[in-house]
Design a protein around this motif. Structure first.
Motif, PDB file in Angstrom:
ATOM      1  N   VAL A   1     -50.040  28.761 -48.968  1.00  0.00           N
ATOM      2  CA  VAL A   1     -48.761  28.838 -48.259  1.00  0.00           C
ATOM      3  C   VAL A   1     -48.516  27.545 -47.477  1.00  0.00           C
ATOM      4  N   PRO A   2     -47.300  26.991 -47.500  1.00  0.00           N
ATOM      5  CA  PRO A   2     -47.022  25.761 -46.750  1.00  0.00           C
ATOM      6  C   PRO A   2     -47.133  25.992 -45.239  1.00  0.00           C
ATOM      7  N   PHE A   3     -47.700  25.024 -44.541  1.00  0.00           N
ATOM      8  CA  PHE A   3     -47.768  25.063 -43.087  1.00  0.00           C
ATOM      9  C   PHE A   3     -46.624  24.236 -42.502  1.00  0.00           C
ATOM     10  N   PRO A   4     -46.133  24.586 -41.317  1.00  0.00           N
ATOM     11  CA  PRO A   4     -45.097  23.777 -40.656  1.00  0.00           C
ATOM     12  C   PRO A   4     -45.588  22.350 -40.430  1.00  0.00           C
ATOM     13  N   GLU A   5     -44.681  21.398 -40.593  1.00  0.00           N
ATOM     14  CA  GLU A   5     -45.039  19.997 -40.401  1.00  0.00           C
ATOM     15  C   GLU A   5     -45.118  19.637 -38.921  1.00  0.00           C
ATOM     16  N   ARG A   6     -45.874  18.588 -38.620  1.00  0.00           N
ATOM     17  CA  ARG A   6     -46.020  18.047 -37.267  1.00  0.00           C
ATOM     18  C   ARG A   6     -46.597  19.072 -36.280  1.00  0.00           C
TER      19      ARG A   6
ATOM     20  N   ASN B   1     -50.695  33.196 -39.342  1.00  0.00           N
ATOM     21  CA  ASN B   1     -50.782  33.374 -40.789  1.00  0.00           C
ATOM     22  C   ASN B   1     -51.883  34.359 -41.150  1.00  0.00           C
ATOM     23  N   ASP B   2     -51.617  35.188 -42.155  1.00  0.00           N
ATOM     24  CA  ASP B   2     -52.674  36.027 -42.715  1.00  0.00           C
ATOM     25  C   ASP B   2     -52.316  36.405 -44.139  1.00  0.00           C
ATOM     26  N   ILE B   3     -53.339  36.562 -44.958  1.00  0.00           N
ATOM     27  CA  ILE B   3     -53.136  36.954 -46.347  1.00  0.00           C
ATOM     28  C   ILE B   3     -52.692  38.416 -46.453  1.00  0.00           C
TER      29      ILE B   3
ATOM     30  N   TYR C   1     -49.937  44.642 -36.568  1.00  0.00           N
ATOM     31  CA  TYR C   1     -50.962  44.632 -35.527  1.00  0.00           C
ATOM     32  C   TYR C   1     -50.743  43.505 -34.515  1.00  0.00           C
ATOM     33  N   CYS C   2     -49.958  42.498 -34.901  1.00  0.00           N
ATOM     34  CA  CYS C   2     -49.664  41.378 -33.999  1.00  0.00           C
ATOM     35  C   CYS C   2     -48.263  41.465 -33.407  1.00  0.00           C
ATOM     36  N   SER C   3     -47.590  42.591 -33.584  1.00  0.00           N
ATOM     37  CA  SER C   3     -46.177  42.698 -33.190  1.00  0.00           C
ATOM     38  C   SER C   3     -45.960  42.460 -31.704  1.00  0.00           C
ATOM     39  N   ASP C   4     -46.961  42.750 -30.873  1.00  0.00           N
ATOM     40  CA  ASP C   4     -46.786  42.577 -29.427  1.00  0.00           C
ATOM     41  C   ASP C   4     -46.711  41.111 -29.009  1.00  0.00           C
ATOM     42  N   ILE C   5     -47.153  40.205 -29.868  1.00  0.00           N
ATOM     43  CA  ILE C   5     -47.093  38.788 -29.500  1.00  0.00           C
ATOM     44  C   ILE C   5     -46.117  38.005 -30.372  1.00  0.00           C
ATOM     45  N   LEU C   6     -45.412  38.684 -31.267  1.00  0.00           N
ATOM     46  CA  LEU C   6     -44.412  38.014 -32.089  1.00  0.00           C
ATOM     47  C   LEU C   6     -43.060  38.105 -31.379  1.00  0.00           C
ATOM     48  N   ASP C   7     -42.524  36.953 -31.011  1.00  0.00           N
ATOM     49  CA  ASP C   7     -41.253  36.916 -30.285  1.00  0.00           C
ATOM     50  C   ASP C   7     -40.524  35.629 -30.659  1.00  0.00           C
ATOM     51  N   GLN C   8     -39.637  35.182 -29.813  1.00  0.00           N
ATOM     52  CA  GLN C   8     -38.876  33.961 -30.110  1.00  0.00           C
ATOM     53  C   GLN C   8     -39.749  32.723 -30.136  1.00  0.00           C
ATOM     54  N   LYS C   9     -40.999  32.829 -29.636  1.00  0.00           N
ATOM     55  CA  LYS C   9     -41.904  31.687 -29.644  1.00  0.00           C
ATOM     56  C   LYS C   9     -43.093  31.877 -30.584  1.00  0.00           C
ATOM     57  N   ALA C  10     -43.094  32.954 -31.344  1.00  0.00           N
ATOM     58  CA  ALA C  10     -44.202  33.224 -32.262  1.00  0.00           C
ATOM     59  C   ALA C  10     -43.676  33.900 -33.517  1.00  0.00           C
ATOM     60  N   ASP C  11     -44.152  33.450 -34.663  1.00  0.00           N
ATOM     61  CA  ASP C  11     -43.672  33.975 -35.936  1.00  0.00           C
ATOM     62  C   ASP C  11     -44.863  34.256 -36.843  1.00  0.00           C
ATOM     63  N   PHE C  12     -44.681  35.168 -37.798  1.00  0.00           N
ATOM     64  CA  PHE C  12     -45.730  35.538 -38.742  1.00  0.00           C
ATOM     65  C   PHE C  12     -45.472  34.845 -40.071  1.00  0.00           C
ATOM     66  N   LEU C  13     -46.504  34.230 -40.600  1.00  0.00           N
ATOM     67  CA  LEU C  13     -46.424  33.472 -41.837  1.00  0.00           C
ATOM     68  C   LEU C  13     -47.362  34.128 -42.851  1.00  0.00           C
ATOM     69  N   ALA C  14     -46.811  34.988 -43.706  1.00  0.00           N
ATOM     70  CA  ALA C  14     -47.633  35.770 -44.630  1.00  0.00           C
ATOM     71  C   ALA C  14     -48.035  34.941 -45.849  1.00  0.00           C
ATOM     72  N   GLY C  15     -49.269  35.151 -46.321  1.00  0.00           N
ATOM     73  CA  GLY C  15     -49.708  34.507 -47.541  1.00  0.00           C
ATOM     74  C   GLY C  15     -51.091  33.905 -47.433  1.00  0.00           C
ATOM     75  N   ASP C  16     -51.621  33.483 -48.567  1.00  0.00           N
ATOM     76  CA  ASP C  16     -52.923  32.847 -48.656  1.00  0.00           C
ATOM     77  C   ASP C  16     -52.852  31.460 -48.010  1.00  0.00           C
TER      78      ASP C  16
END
Length: 255
Positions: free
Chosen positions: A106-111, A78-80, A87-102
């Motif tokens: 911004v809601p965080f994933p549960e559990r 996550n980043d605002i 800048y994080c594109s090299d580590i964003l894949d099927q196991k990593a996602d970008f969550l934009a917002g303050d």
């Protein structure tokens, strides 16, 4: 402590502008990230960190350490600043996602099993409210681990200009955490970064985006006066210092 009003739009703009130089200039933040990973490795195992949310990921050097160390089943960054995704594109894949917002909104994933961050919480308006949000998002016995900066941070700038964040002490942060978390580890330190001139200090701060809350415009005379006072009050004849005051906390969710 009461809520602090921070212009998040200005903060995001300054950090977005500094993104290209942040990784090179933010040497203290990189040292802090490395130490935080070491503390996490002592406290948690990879099996306890299968789902991780990092808030305030920036250009991702802490993110990469998290990924390499714990190899989570899923990592949310996550980043605002929306452009940090690039800048994080090299580590964003099927196991990593970008969550934009303050992160305060911004809601965080549960559990989630671990919510973590380095050098971000000082920008938050209401960390106590945020801690409650993390408590709700975490699984039973989940962990919140973060670094932030204490009251002596950028001491020299504050003394000369009066412009800066309202930093919270370690004790204040612990008190805000206590309703929802057991504190497993808490420490602080002071780190001094030497520079040849006050102008290099200002350049360093600009290149890391740390000037994010002020709209101060320097005149030539004000800049000259600042440099003279900085050298006179804090210089040792060879260097001028810039003080960093990191705080490290690892806490576990109360049931």
């Amino acid at each position: 402590m009461s809520q602090v009003n921070i212009d998040k739009t200005l903060v995001a703009r300054r950090f977005s502008k500094a993104a290209g130089t942040y990784s090179h200039e933010a040497t203290v933040q990189q040292q802090i990230a490395g130490k935080m990973i070491g503390l996490l490795r002592q406290s948690l195992s990879p099996s306890q960190c299968r789902k991780i949310v990092e808030f305030g990921c920036g250009t991702g050097f802490y993110s990469r350490l998290l990924q390499r160390t714990f190899q989570p089943e899923y990592l949310w960054l996550n980043d605002i600043c929306h452009n940090m995704q690039t800048y994080c594109s090299d580590i964003l894949d099927q196991k990593a996602d970008f969550l934009a917002g303050d992160a305060e909104r911004v809601p965080f994933p549960e559990r989630t099993e671990l919510i973590t961050s380095c050098s971000t919480l000082q920008w938050f308006e209401a960390p106590g409210v945020f801690f409650g949000k993390c408590h709700q998002a975490l699984c039973d016995n989940g962990y919140l681990a973060f670094t932030t900066f204490g009251k002596e941070n950028l001491y020299e700038i504050d003394r000369l200009t009066g412009n800066g964040l309202t930093y919270r002490s370690r004790k204040e942060l612990e008190k805000l955490l206590q309703p929802d978390f057991h504190i497993l580890h808490s420490e602080e330190e002071v780190m001094i970064l030497p520079f040849e001139t006050p102008m290099q200090v200002l350049y360093h701060l600009k290149q890391t985006g740390v000037t994010g809350i002020t709209r101060h415009q320097w005149s030539r005379s004000n800049l000259q006066h600042f440099c003279e006072q900085y050298t006179r009050r804090f210089g040792n004849g060879k260097h001028v210092p810039l003080t960093y005051h990191p705080i490290y906390i690892i806490a576990q969710k109360k049931l």
